[in-house]
Design an enzyme around this catalytic site. Sequence first.
Site, PDB file in Angstrom:
ATOM      1  N   HIS A  19      88.249  79.004  85.325  1.00  0.00           N
ATOM      2  CA  HIS A  19      89.088  79.595  84.912  1.00  0.00           C
ATOM      3  C   HIS A  19      88.665  80.350  83.961  1.00  0.00           C
ATOM      4  O   HIS A  19      87.376  80.308  83.600  1.00  0.00           O
ATOM      5  CB  HIS A  19      89.951  78.376  84.125  1.00  0.00           C
ATOM      6  N   TYR A  43      83.323  71.276  75.346  1.00  0.00           N
ATOM      7  CA  TYR A  43      82.688  72.475  75.800  1.00  0.00           C
ATOM      8  C   TYR A  43      83.480  73.669  74.050  1.00  0.00           C
ATOM      9  O   TYR A  43      84.586  73.626  74.185  1.00  0.00           O
ATOM     10  CB  TYR A  43      83.247  73.859  76.646  1.00  0.00           C
ATOM     11  N   ASP A  63      95.621  74.193  89.449  1.00  0.00           N
ATOM     12  CA  ASP A  63      94.370  74.740  90.127  1.00  0.00           C
ATOM     13  C   ASP A  63      94.712  74.738  91.822  1.00  0.00           C
ATOM     14  O   ASP A  63      94.564  75.820  92.325  1.00  0.00           O
ATOM     15  CB  ASP A  63      93.233  73.861  90.247  1.00  0.00           C
TER      16      ASP A  63
END
Length: 182
Positions: A62, A132, A168
């Site tokens: 991504h 993250y 995905d």
Amino acid sequence: MKVTHTTLNDVWILEPTVHVDDRGFFMESYHSSRLHDLGIDITFVQDNHSLSVVQGTLRGLHYQLAPKAQTKLVRVLAGEIWDVAVDIRPHSSQFGQWTGVKLSAENKLQLLIPAGFAHGFCTLTPHAEVLYKVDNYYSPELDRGIRWNDSTLNIPWPSSSPILSDKDERLPLLVDAELPGD
């Protein structure tokens, strides 16, 4: 905090100082001025936290386009992942090259991935939790990706048949992807 360069320019492994005693451990996982002293001057605006219940879950590859491209600082809170960054800057001498590093709750390493790179990870354990930081907010209209098994990238993922999201599974190959600067 120790900074180690990877094989890709601008992608770094950060190793925090961990203080361990009989109670457990303490570490500063993020310290803006210490990173600034190391030449890393980024203002993060959002934290993202994911749980992958099944080993072999793959998320990625991504990225976001400008003006909302994201720098990411990735770490693992529980379990273990194989984390990958791919240089997708069209004019980079390292375009299409990737680096991978094992991040785990045990090793406490972090991977700093600048804007202009695609990012993905595959879980090496069940119940892997990843946190993250990003320096730009999520932008659905600028959200992009590249297929995890693109043969031009030749990434040796730890699972040949990973668990993927519907999104995905439908990502384009690198040759067909809208890239930064296109």
